[in-house]
Scaffold this motif. Structure first.
Motif, mmCIF file in Angstrom:
data_model
loop_
_atom_site.group_PDB
_atom_site.id
_atom_site.type_symbol
_atom_site.label_atom_id
_atom_site.label_comp_id
_atom_site.label_asym_id
_atom_site.label_seq_id
_atom_site.Cartn_x
_atom_site.Cartn_y
_atom_site.Cartn_z
ATOM 1 N N ILE A 111 -15.348 26.931 -3.989
ATOM 2 C CA ILE A 111 -16.159 28.311 -3.619
ATOM 3 C C ILE A 111 -14.851 29.096 -2.964
ATOM 4 O O ILE A 111 -14.977 30.739 -3.439
ATOM 5 C CB ILE A 111 -16.828 28.004 -2.550
ATOM 6 C CG1 ILE A 111 -18.106 27.072 -3.064
ATOM 7 C CG2 ILE A 111 -17.665 29.179 -1.975
ATOM 8 C CD1 ILE A 111 -18.940 26.475 -2.080
ATOM 9 N N TYR A 157 -23.478 32.581 -7.518
ATOM 10 C CA TYR A 157 -22.405 32.903 -6.600
ATOM 11 C C TYR A 157 -21.411 34.105 -7.086
ATOM 12 O O TYR A 157 -20.989 34.814 -5.988
ATOM 13 C CB TYR A 157 -21.136 31.572 -6.398
ATOM 14 C CG TYR A 157 -21.947 30.489 -5.448
ATOM 15 C CD1 TYR A 157 -23.420 30.621 -4.965
ATOM 16 C CD2 TYR A 157 -21.256 29.458 -5.078
ATOM 17 C CE1 TYR A 157 -23.946 29.721 -4.048
ATOM 18 C CE2 TYR A 157 -21.739 28.472 -4.125
ATOM 19 C CZ TYR A 157 -23.240 28.594 -3.823
ATOM 20 O OH TYR A 157 -23.739 27.440 -2.961
ATOM 21 N N LYS A 206 -23.436 33.192 0.208
ATOM 22 C CA LYS A 206 -23.869 32.339 -0.969
ATOM 23 C C LYS A 206 -24.819 31.516 -0.035
ATOM 24 O O LYS A 206 -24.923 31.025 0.816
ATOM 25 C CB LYS A 206 -22.622 31.538 -1.569
ATOM 26 C CG LYS A 206 -21.650 32.730 -1.907
ATOM 27 C CD LYS A 206 -20.444 31.856 -2.335
ATOM 28 C CE LYS A 206 -19.157 32.937 -2.993
ATOM 29 N NZ LYS A 206 -18.730 33.684 -1.706
#
Ligand code: CMC
Length: 440
Positions: free
Chosen positions: A124, A180, A190
């Motif tokens: 991420i 995302y 997110k």
């Protein structure tokens, strides 16, 4: 694949008085092809086929398409039946594994996918490295390539368990990756996946929920999204699928192959057309709705403009997906209470183009992307995410082709030839003599 047969008839080629014979192969829908595998060995000749318009690169048992009659079937089942009765995960299973799942198979497939939707926290962090205004297709392709670094236990294309796990991971994670990229672009937090939601509901929640409010899934949105994804799920040897097969033919792993497919899809002549269509419709709207002007522009050979969402390499009668979507547009917009002036412009454009001799002679009809953008807009999907939506839909098709190719013992690395048209033998000229050579 097993249903193809070699016919007793042969094709003959005569060059410089020499005669060569080639077998004719017939597919399960009676499509005939000349098998030229021995052409070069026998005659030293090769073929030249711009854009592969006449070339089959493989035999495939996944999708049947007849462009003259407007037929599209996944594993033999008409697209109209799947669109009316199925959902995207069931269609994905059908494409990838070859049969409609039993209830047990379906629930196991769905459960496994649901359990793999999370992205690694380290992954991420990659999103922070992209510029805010990056195109989400660039982010999608990059992240799919990057996930292979996290799953080094799943990269062997010849290991069935590893392949099965990679299929589940990709099917599960692509919607998360896509949502995302959108959240990053608008600076919102997110939203983690929700395991008790179905595939499409979960995606919509990850796209549109915010942590400060409850999010309610709108069933009509879910239904429309399922339909769009089903219609995009496979289309035999199109540009991105051929790319996936070509990359995979070198025995590259599934993530690397799919990432290549995403990049091929991005172009405006392929998956990027859905974004281009809506931008074109907006432009027509902002220019006072003058449809005729744009039709004329698209016919003018000195102008590179083309009517986006029109024409198809294979469909020369109608695109059955466009037909389904045109009908769905009115219903979906009515159900969710949206009226979109772009739909009227699209319908008028279609009607005028279909009555115009230029489009009639060239057999140019609306394709799947002509109406898909209007539904995506109604679902509040932003325009630059349209091609990402196409990628989510096409993923099971890419996977099915990659898997079929890898399971076929006869697969060879893809390596086309060329007709060389450059300089004949030339020689290296030292740098200090090059201008002199030019002057001479
Ligand atoms: N508007 C105006 N003229 C067109 C169009 C169009 N949309 N599409 C093709 N033509 C003309 C083209 O100029 C050519 O004319 P001529 O024979 O006088 O040179 C003739 O029709 C044949 O076109 P082509 O480019 O040789 O055909 P192709 O099979 O190579 O291309 C295509 C197919 C889809 C790329 C093309 O029709 C096109 O550019 N369409 C617009 C982009 C689009 O909507 N793409 C989405 C395809 S469907 C989703 C997907 O599967 O990706």
């Amino acid at each position: 694949i097993t249903k193809e047969r070699t016919m007793s008839k042969k094709a003959k080629l005569i060059v410089d008085g020499e005669e060569y014979e080639f077998p004719i192969v017939e597919g399960s829908e009676q499509e005939k092809g000349i098998d030229i595998s021995s052409l070069r060995a026998e005659s030293k000749l090769i073929t030249l086929d711009n854009g592969f318009a006449n070339t089959s690169t493989c035999q495939s048992g996944i999708t049947f398409l007849n462009g003259e009659e407007g037929i599209l079937r996944y594993r033999g089942i008409p697209i109209e039946e799947l669109a009316a009765n199925s959902n995207f995960l069931e269609v994905s299973y059908l494409l990838i594994y070859g049969n409609l799942p039993t209830p047990e198979e379906y629930h196991s497939f769905e459960k496994q996918i649901t359990e793999h939707t999370l992205l690694r926290e380290d992954l991420i962090k990659f999103y922070d490295g992209f510029p805010r205004d990056a195109h989400p297709m660039a982010v999608l392709g990059s992240i799919v390539s990057a996930i292979s670094t996290f799953y080094q236990d799943g990269l062997d294309p010849k290991n069935k368990d590893q392949v099965d796990l990679s299929i589940i991971r990709l099917m599960a994670k692509l919607p998360t990756i896509a949502a995302y990229s959108y959240k990053t672009s608008i600076g919102q937090p997110k939203i983690y996946p929700t395991n008790d939601l179905d595939y499409c509901s979960n995606f919509l929640k990850m796209m549109f929920a915010v942590p400060s409010e409850e999010y309610e899934v709108v069933p009509e949105f879910v239904e429309a999204l399922n339909l769009l994804l089903i219609l995009h799920a496979d289309h035999e040897q199109n540009c991105s699928t051929s790319t996936v097969r070509l990359i995979g033919s070198s025995q590259a792993n599934l993530y690397a192959s799919i990432s290549g497919g995403i990049n091929a899809l991005w172009g405006p002549l392929h998956g990027g057309a859905n974004q281009a269509v809506i931008e074109m419709l907006h432009e027509i709207h902002d220019n006072g709705g003058d449809v005729d002007k744009f039709i004329e522009m698209s016919k003018d050979k000195s102008n590179p403009f083309r009517l986006m969402g029109f024409g198809h390499r294979v469909y020369k009668n109608f695109d059955p997906r466009a037909k389904i979507l045109k009908d769905a547009c009115d219903k979906v917009l009515e159900k969710i209470g949206v009226s979109d002036p772009l739909l009227d412009i699209a319908k008028s454009l279609e009607e005028k183009a279909l009555n115009d001799p230029y489009f009639q002679e060239k057999k140019l009809y609306p394709n799947v992307d002509f109406y898909s953008g209007i539904i995506y807009s109604a679902l509040k999907i932003p325009t630059d995410m349209f091609t990402v939506m196409f990628a989510i839909g096409r993923l099971p098709g890419w996977i099915a082709h990659w898997k079929e190719m890898n399971e076929n013992k006869g697969t060879k690395i893809g390596r086309p030839r060329q007709i060389y048209s450059g300089e004949n033998l030339n020689h290296y000229v030292p740098m200090n003599q090059r201008d002199k050579k030019k002057a001479a």
